[in-house]
Scaffold this active site. Structure first.
Site: not given
Ligand code: NAD
Length: 474
Positions: A105
């Site tokens: 990561k």
């Molecule tokens: P992203 O940046 O696209 O979206 C995150 C969203 O959460 C944003 O809209 C942001 O405004 C919101 N946010 C941030 N802090 C917040 C809070 N305290 N309260 C409410 N909303 C909040 O990120 P993502 O890629 O969607 O990732 C989200 C989660 O999923 C993370 O934990 C990431 O590790 C996990 N994840 C992502 C992927 C991927 O393919 N993108 C894969 C596996 C896991």
């Protein structure tokens, strides 16, 4: 103030609990648990008339399989502990869904909203250079992907920067996944994690015995859903569940507050509003509440935390009123909260399974890049020709025997169309989510000492990793 379990401590606690139920050879438990290495890089970029120094990390948790794989996060909260916990989860996740990677990561301490596109590109290219110098980005060694704060755009910059540094590497494109299609990406990757959340829930609702444990019955249709974080993962999960499975998304929680609508929120309209205004406030399709965190405690059937880690912790776990939590984000429930929720009968579909759709489709993209050909290109028309032969033969037989059957138009169209890349990706993802669920379920249902799905997921995963170590002779 009482000590609140950190994300990394939570991951270790959960791992230790599962490993304690297994008969691992001496020392193996520690070897699997520890993070192999973490590099901290500090680099300067001249922007806005001065040099700005940025701090980035790349952790390699386990190299029992290579390349190692894991996203790169852009956030001011990025730190070594968080990156190491996320890398460990990647190892366990890859083993659980049987993608042949070790866990890694990365992260950059940066607020991506504070910089314009040109500046972000320069920072990302420079970060790629620092990673490449240390073999922390490479098609055969270490393959990053998008995570919070990064997406297709950043992956395209990284792939291009890597290619410039390694012009003679024919596999250069495979140095990152989650790229746009025009830069070597694959159909279905952008939405893969959200799609995986949907497939995981569909599989859950196919099993009466597991539904019973969560006091749920029926189908997904009409189930009340709360989503925290309408980013890549949360938006796609919410959109697919409401549009395709007829769930009611009754609450969406974002950074600036929450929107509530018991009749169901129009997810696309809300996403459009966030894009236009930067937050959920002012959205006409529901009631606005400033205290978003408190809205996690609203009654619902399915709670989908899809934002950041540790949002459900020992402070609020007791007040959570859902039946099922599906951890779309990594680590949204701390180990302490996990125990409280279980004692209340709430079932948790764990992160290492729930959000594995991303790495699964990343795996397909990596294979596509190495094979230099898109999925389905060789067999699609052949498949169509064979289907056509069968249909024509059936129609001939029907006419010759006087039965005069007619195949419905919908059936004929569907049957005569060979699978394209997107369909193959969805099929592979669905298969992965269903197979992994069955493995977890088998351990969960048949082992009296395994009383939750997370422990079952760890047991399946640790067993697979220990098999690799044992066969390596370590
Ligand atoms: P992203 O940046 O696209 O979206 C995150 C969203 O959460 C944003 O809209 C942001 O405004 C919101 N946010 C941030 N802090 C917040 C809070 N305290 N309260 C409410 N909303 C909040 O990120 P993502 O890629 O969607 O990732 C989200 C989660 O999923 C993370 O934990 C990431 O590790 C996990 N994840 C992502 C992927 C991927 O393919 N993108 C894969 C596996 C896991």
């Amino acid at each position: 103030m009482a000590h609140r379990t950190s994300f990394r401590e939570s991951v270790e606690k959960m791992f230790n609990h599962a490993a304690g139920l297994m008969d691992l050879s001496p020392g193996l438990e520690e070897k699997i648990r520890v993070c192999n290495s973490t590099y901290t890089v500090r680099f300067g970029v001249r922007l806005r008339g001065q040099i700005h120094t940025f701090t980035g990390y790349r952790s390699v948790h386990s190299e029992h399989m290579e390349p190692v794989k894991g996203g790169i996060r852009y956030s001011l909260d990025v730190n070594q502990d968080e990156v190491e916990a996320l890398a460990a989860l990647m190892t366990y996740k890859c083993a659980l869904v049987e993608v042949p990677f070790g866990g890694s990561k990365g992260g950059l301490c940066i607020d991506p909203r504070a910089w314009n596109e040109d500046e972000l590109e320069r920072i990302t290219r420079r970060f790629t250079y620092e990673l490449s110098r240390r073999n922390l980005i490479s098609p055969s060694q270490n393959v990053p992907a998008p995570d919070m704060g990064t997406g297709e755009r950043e992956m395209a910059w990284m792939a291009d920067a890597y290619k410039r540094l390694h012009p003679d590497d024919i596999n250069a494109k495979a140095c990152v996944t989650g790229k746009p299609k025009t830069a070597g990406g694959i159909d279905g990757r952008v939405e893969a994690t959200g799609r995986g959340v949907q497939y995981a829930l569909r599989e859950f609702f196919r099993h009466d015995d597991v539904m019973k444990r969560a006091n749920l019955e029926g189908t997904l249709s009409g189930k009340r859903v709360i989503v925290q974080g309408l980013g890549n993962v949360g938006y796609h999960a919410a959109q697919f569940l409401s549009a395709e499975d007829k769930c009611l998304v009754t609450c969406v929680i974002e950074r600036d507050g929450a929107i509530l609508n018991p009749q169901g929120i129009n997810i696309d309209a809300l996403r459009g509003h966030i894009r236009a205004t930067g937050g959920v406030k002012g959205f006409a399709g529901g009631d606005y509440h400033e205290n978003g965190l408190a809205m996690l405690e609203q009654e619902c059937d399915i709670l989908i935390p899809a934002a950041v880690e540790s949002v459900i912790n020992s402070d609020n776990a007791d007040r959570i009123k859902t039946k099922l939590i599906i951890e779309a984000a990594n680590g949204p429930v701390t180990a302490d909260a996990d125990a409280i929720l279980r004692s209340k009968g709430i079932v948790i579909i764990p992160d290492m399974y729930a959000n594995a759709g991303g790495v699964t489709v990343s795996y397909f993209e990596w294979v596509k890049n190495l094979s230099q050909i898109s999925l389905g290109r060789l067999e699609r028309r052949h498949e169509e020709a064979r289907a056509r032969m069968l249909v024509e033969e059936l129609e001939r037989l029907s006419a010759d025997t006087g039965l005069n059957w007619t195949l419905s138009k919908g059936f004929k169209e569907g049957f005569l169309t060979g699978a394209d890349e997107l369909e193959l990706v969805r099929s592979g993802l669905d298969d992965t989510m269903r197979e992994s669920f069955m493995k977890m379920k088998e351990v969960w249902m048949n082992n009296a000492r395994v009383d939750d799905m997370r422990t079952a997921a760890y047991v399946v995963s640790i067993r697979r990793i220990s098999n690799v170590y044992n066969s390596l002779g370590l």
